[in-house]
Design a protein around this motif. Structure first.
Motif, PDB file in Angstrom:
ATOM      1  N   PRO A  63      47.004  47.696  49.908  1.00  0.00           N
ATOM      2  CA  PRO A  63      45.859  46.943  49.405  1.00  0.00           C
ATOM      3  C   PRO A  63      46.287  45.705  48.629  1.00  0.00           C
ATOM      4  O   PRO A  63      47.229  45.768  47.824  1.00  0.00           O
ATOM      5  CB  PRO A  63      45.129  47.952  48.510  1.00  0.00           C
ATOM      6  N   PHE A  64      45.642  44.586  48.892  1.00  0.00           N
ATOM      7  CA  PHE A  64      45.893  43.297  48.253  1.00  0.00           C
ATOM      8  C   PHE A  64      47.313  42.784  48.496  1.00  0.00           C
ATOM      9  O   PHE A  64      47.810  41.933  47.757  1.00  0.00           O
ATOM     10  CB  PHE A  64      45.621  43.372  46.738  1.00  0.00           C
ATOM     11  N   GLY A  65      47.956  43.276  49.554  1.00  0.00           N
ATOM     12  CA  GLY A  65      49.295  42.826  49.890  1.00  0.00           C
ATOM     13  C   GLY A  65      49.274  41.688  50.893  1.00  0.00           C
ATOM     14  O   GLY A  65      48.222  41.242  51.360  1.00  0.00           O
ATOM     15  N   PHE A  69      39.891  50.673  48.605  1.00  0.00           N
ATOM     16  CA  PHE A  69      40.903  51.670  48.225  1.00  0.00           C
ATOM     17  C   PHE A  69      40.784  52.094  46.765  1.00  0.00           C
ATOM     18  O   PHE A  69      40.703  53.293  46.477  1.00  0.00           O
ATOM     19  CB  PHE A  69      42.303  51.130  48.543  1.00  0.00           C
ATOM     20  N   PRO A  70      40.775  51.158  45.808  1.00  0.00           N
ATOM     21  CA  PRO A  70      40.595  51.610  44.422  1.00  0.00           C
ATOM     22  C   PRO A  70      39.191  52.151  44.154  1.00  0.00           C
ATOM     23  O   PRO A  70      39.024  53.084  43.364  1.00  0.00           O
ATOM     24  CB  PRO A  70      40.881  50.353  43.600  1.00  0.00           C
ATOM     25  N   ALA A  71      38.190  51.555  44.822  1.00  0.00           N
ATOM     26  CA  ALA A  71      36.820  52.001  44.573  1.00  0.00           C
ATOM     27  C   ALA A  71      36.618  53.446  45.023  1.00  0.00           C
ATOM     28  O   ALA A  71      35.890  54.214  44.380  1.00  0.00           O
ATOM     29  CB  ALA A  71      35.839  51.079  45.276  1.00  0.00           C
ATOM     30  N   ARG A 129      47.948  37.949  41.612  1.00  0.00           N
ATOM     31  CA  ARG A 129      47.435  38.948  40.685  1.00  0.00           C
ATOM     32  C   ARG A 129      46.312  39.770  41.290  1.00  0.00           C
ATOM     33  O   ARG A 129      45.537  40.407  40.582  1.00  0.00           O
ATOM     34  CB  ARG A 129      46.943  38.262  39.399  1.00  0.00           C
ATOM     35  N   LYS A 130      46.226  39.767  42.632  1.00  0.00           N
ATOM     36  CA  LYS A 130      45.150  40.483  43.309  1.00  0.00           C
ATOM     37  C   LYS A 130      45.154  41.977  42.988  1.00  0.00           C
ATOM     38  O   LYS A 130      44.106  42.629  43.001  1.00  0.00           O
ATOM     39  CB  LYS A 130      45.271  40.291  44.820  1.00  0.00           C
ATOM     40  N   ARG A 131      46.330  42.531  42.727  1.00  0.00           N
ATOM     41  CA  ARG A 131      46.417  43.985  42.549  1.00  0.00           C
ATOM     42  C   ARG A 131      45.698  44.480  41.292  1.00  0.00           C
ATOM     43  O   ARG A 131      45.396  45.667  41.183  1.00  0.00           O
ATOM     44  CB  ARG A 131      47.885  44.411  42.520  1.00  0.00           C
ATOM     45  N   VAL A 132      45.417  43.558  40.335  1.00  0.00           N
ATOM     46  CA  VAL A 132      44.705  44.003  39.139  1.00  0.00           C
ATOM     47  C   VAL A 132      43.276  44.409  39.479  1.00  0.00           C
ATOM     48  O   VAL A 132      42.611  45.085  38.676  1.00  0.00           O
ATOM     49  CB  VAL A 132      44.701  42.909  38.047  1.00  0.00           C
ATOM     50  N   PHE A 137      40.179  47.403  38.121  1.00  0.00           N
ATOM     51  CA  PHE A 137      38.796  47.010  37.857  1.00  0.00           C
ATOM     52  C   PHE A 137      37.827  47.806  38.729  1.00  0.00           C
ATOM     53  O   PHE A 137      36.811  48.332  38.244  1.00  0.00           O
ATOM     54  CB  PHE A 137      38.632  45.508  38.106  1.00  0.00           C
ATOM     55  N   LEU A 138      38.124  47.922  40.021  1.00  0.00           N
ATOM     56  CA  LEU A 138      37.220  48.618  40.928  1.00  0.00           C
ATOM     57  C   LEU A 138      37.236  50.125  40.700  1.00  0.00           C
ATOM     58  O   LEU A 138      36.239  50.806  40.955  1.00  0.00           O
ATOM     59  CB  LEU A 138      37.574  48.286  42.371  1.00  0.00           C
TER      60      LEU A 138
END
Length: 829
Positions: A123-125, A146-148, A668-671, A675-676
């Motif tokens: 994710p976010f890679g 994925f995080p959500a 910094r997309k992985r942050v 958040f999600l």
């Protein structure tokens, strides 16, 4: 008997060198137009083809009902590539008891027909292209899911009643739309699993799309073969109708590219006219002798018209070949600037070049040849007797021929009139300025050394030709400068509006209870977070006691009738940033009235103004308010903006969610994972895809314009050569006499260099003056930018113009320098 005589005349004049300039002028005219038309045609095809990747196909048949049963059969019958997609919104469930609303798209095995999918290993890679689609039992998910859902690759998610394995991270689809719904978190699956989900039920909100790829004529034939009953509620889409931004970019591209073609046509006509005038002047004596031998004006006209046909036919065919070679040479030179291979052109560019050659030939060459008809036989005795005027009607015919050619070429009366008017005005101003400048330069040059005096004397003797040369190069350079300066200003404005910390993500569906926590979390991960705005869906149902439809029916000169469409609305006590008050007053923060603020263009579109009373349906609740002000909105700021804003009391009892925007660097997309995970019901929408699409089309459009105008500049250089050749006889006699009187080759070469340097520098000076004025008018009146000077261009342009003209001029005049004086004085070239 006339045709053999005409052929003998052609052969004699060709051997004597009389027709070479006219022939090569036709070749220049046809090759310039053909090369521009071929290049424009291929660039337009490439723009459409590249833009078709944003559809994932060439055409799409879409609708909310699966009512088309024969599209696949017709695609096979017409040999058209075919794919299907089915899109719907549903809640995804994970094994960790998380769930989130997502946009699901099921695709067939051949999807996409244009463009490629891109996936990442995490994710976010970083992503890479992939040339397959999810297999049965698999699903690819957007990074935000994925995080959500608190899942990883290899986990299972439930789509309806089907449980699918997450196998890849989906980063980009070629046909990702530009609306908020399209940019919601995406899940991509196979159409083979649709039945298992049991999502396709009567009344379900589903979008069916049938993707087609093939030649335009074949696709239109397939469209005609569809059963009207099957496609009654379906929409047939091409790249222009599917994306407003892309369609507008393509329309602007075509207008600019056609402008380049129009300029090439005008330059081609100038080249033919110069060559025809020289040919006619050299035949005054020949026609006078023929008339003393009994030739009639009618027979003279027939003979020379036959010459035109022969030269026009040969020149047009050679021009087509040279134009084809020229556009390939240009492609070789600039090949690294164009990504991918350009499509092959159609027949139209060749037809255009062929017809252009003959129309220019007879429009521009006919007046001087008609003047031959009026040559008096007395010229045999008195050489001072010149040709009689051909008559104003002849020149009117020439003008009509050129206007008709340009009108046919552009297929736009408005574009033709605007172009001719603009060029006519520019020519008039440039001609006056050139005359004044040459007059001053001539007086100044006569005080200098011998080479300078010789050069200035030549410019003054050929003042008309010198002014024409300055006009040709000045206009061509001015157009290039306008493009460069406007593009530079617009890019500067774009960068100023979109600095590195400009918002590039939207946050939506924030509940009132989450507002404070979300603001604090975003402040920790981003240095640039906008204000949170409430967002409510609603529509206008009435104005001043009339229904919305009745109100629009009474309006004149309105732009559209979508007043009652559902829109995003908001309320605010404070005047929003990035807005400008243009009419009325903003309400006090503690107001208790029901007040409305409108975006100024939205108000103009619907005939609304300050003082009108509007009725709004918001979630089934009808509210009314009075318009108190109009705002100008900066839509390019990528911040939340609204057409309609209410005072807070107007929507005090209406449930709402909130939205905002923030900036997040690519590294910094992985942050967003944290958040999600913290706010799984909040939607985060990245804007990179929309910006990337528009920037890509804009880049290609700008590139196309630059290259076409460079071809026009080359056409101008070729016309300069024709202009030099038109004064060849006069120059040859002058230089031969100078050589006979002791003048050296270096003196003649020096005077020619000074003459061309002077003309080039003055052309550049006129060009930058005209470009500076035009660019400042465009910036202040069209693009709403502040006017600014460009001092470096005032220095560089005259130098570049001088170097360009002296190189082209010396190449065209090299034989004048090397011809022995004895050959010249004997009349041998």
């Amino acid at each position: 008997m006339r045709l053999p005589f005409a052929l003998r005349l052609v052969w004699r004049d060709w051997r004597a060198g009389e027709l070479r300039l006219l022939l090569w002028s036709i070749v220049i005219a046809v090759s310039s137009v053909t090369a521009v038309a071929l290049f424009v045609d291929r660039l337009q095809l490439a723009l459409v083809e590249q833009s078709s990747t944003f559809l994932a196909a060439d055409r799409i048949l879409s609708g909310s009902q699966e009512s088309v049963s024969n599209v696949a059969r017709l695609a096979e019958e017409f040999d058209v590539e075919y794919a299907e997609t089915v899109s719907f919104a549903t809640v995804l469930y994970s094994g960790s008891d998380r769930n989130l609303l997502a946009s699901v798209k099921a695709v067939s095995a051949d999807y996409p027909l244009r463009g490629v999918l891109r996936v990442a290993a995490e994710p976010f890679g970083d992503d890479a292209p992939i040339f397959e689609v999810p297999r049965a039992g698999e699903v690819w998910l957007d990074s935000r899911l994925f995080p959500a859902l608190d899942i990883a690759l290899g986990d299972q998610v439930d789509v309806g009643l089907a449980s699918l394995k997450v196998t890849r991270v989906l980063t980009r689809e070629p046909d990702r739309g530009g609306s908020f719904v399209d940019l919601a978190p995406r899940a991509l699956m196979s159409t083979a699993d649709l039945a298992a989900t049991e999502m396709l039920q009567p009344g379900s909100r589903v979008t069916f799309k049938y993707l087609l790829k093939g030649e335009d004529d074949t696709l239109e034939a397939l469209r005609a073969a569809l059963d009207p009953a099957d496609v009654e509620h379906m929409r047939w889409q091409g790249v222009r109708s599917a994306s407003l931004a892309i369609g507008d970019s393509l329309d602007r591209a075509e207008s600019f590219l056609l402008l380049g073609g129009l300029l090439a046509v005008l330059l081609a006509g100038v080249a033919v006219a110069l060559a025809a005038h020289r040919y006619a002047r050299r035949h005054y004596d020949h026609v006078a002798v023929l008339k003393t031998l009994g030739a009639t004006p009618r027979s003279v006209l027939r003979d020379y018209l036959s010459v035109l046909f022969v030269i026009g036919g040969v020149g047009a065919l050679l021009g087509l070949v040279v134009g084809w070679v020229l556009q390939h040479v240009v492609l070789l030179i600039i090949g690294d600037l164009i990504q991918g291979e350009l499509p092959q052109p159609g027949v139209r560019p060749y037809t255009l070049g062929l017809i252009t050659g003959f129309v220019c030939l007879f429009s521009f060459a006919l007046p001087p040849l008609l003047a031959l008809v009026g040559i008096s036989p007395m010229r045999v005795i008195r050489r001072d007797i010149d040709a009689s005027a051909a008559g104003a009607l002849t020149y009117v015919f020439a003008a009509v021929g050129v206007v008709g050619l340009i009108l046919w070429y552009s297929d736009s009366l408005r574009l033709t009139l605007y172009t001719l008017g603009a060029i006519g005005g520019a020519v008039a101003v440039f001609a006056l300025a050139a005359w004044l400048v040459l007059r001053g330069a001539g007086a100044l040059g006569m005080q200098a050394g011998s080479a300078w005096r010789l050069a200035m004397a030549g410019i003054q003797r050929r003042r008309g030709a010198s002014i024409s040369q300055m006009l040709i190069f000045g206009l061509a350079i001015m157009l290039l400068l306008i493009l460069v300066l406007v593009r530079t200003s617009l890019l500067s404005q774009w960068r100023a509006q979109l600095p590195e910390d400009a918002p590039n993500h939207f946050v939506m569906n924030v509940t009132p209870a989450q507002v404070g926590d979300v603001e604090r979390h975003l402040d920790r991960i981003s240095p640039q977070v906008g204000e949170l705005f409430p967002m409510i869906r609603g529509r206008v149902v009435g104005v001043n006691g009339l229904t919305a439809d009745d109100w629009m029916a009474q309006q004149d000169n309105v732009w559209d009738n979508d007043l009652s469409n559902t829109r995003n609305l908001t309320y605010s006590a404070r005047f929003p940033e990035q807005n400008e008050l243009v009419d009325g007053e903003w309400w006090p923060e503690d107001t208790g009235e029901h007040l409305i603020s409108l975006e100024d263009e939205y108000a103009a579109q619907h005939g609304l103004s300050v003082g009108d009373v509007m009725d709004i349906d918001v979630a089934g609740t009808r509210v009314s308010g009075r318009v108190t002000n109009l705002r100008r909105v900066d839509w390019g700021s990528l911040r939340p903006n609204f057409f309609v804003i209410f005072s807070p009391p107007m929507l005090a009892d209406v449930p709402t969610t909130f939205m905002t925007s923030f900036n997040l660097g690519a590294d910094r997309k992985r942050v967003l994972n944290d958040f999600l995970r913290s706010y799984p019901t909040v939607s985060v929408i990245p804007m990179e895809d929309i910006m990337r699409q528009v920037q890509e089309v804009t880049r290609r459009v700008t590139q196309a314009i630059e290259l076409v105008l460079l071809l026009v500049l080359v056409s101008g250089a070729l016309v300069l050569l024709a202009s030099i050749q038109s004064s060849r006889d006069e120059r040859l006699a002058e230089h031969g006499l100078l050589r006979a009187l002791g003048g050296t080759r270096s003196l003649i070469a020096g005077s020619l260099s000074i003459e061309f340097l002077t003309l080039g520098a003055l052309s550049g000076l006129l060009a930058i003056a005209g470009a500076e004025l035009a660019v400042n008018l465009l910036q202040t009146e069209v693009f709403a930018l502040p006017a600014q000077a460009h001092p470096l261009y005032w220095l560089a342009t005259p130098v570049a113009g001088a170097l360009l003209v002296v190189v082209v001029g010396l190449l065209g005049a090299r034989s004048l320098i090397s011809s022995p004086p004895m050959r010249v004085l004997r009349g041998i070239e």
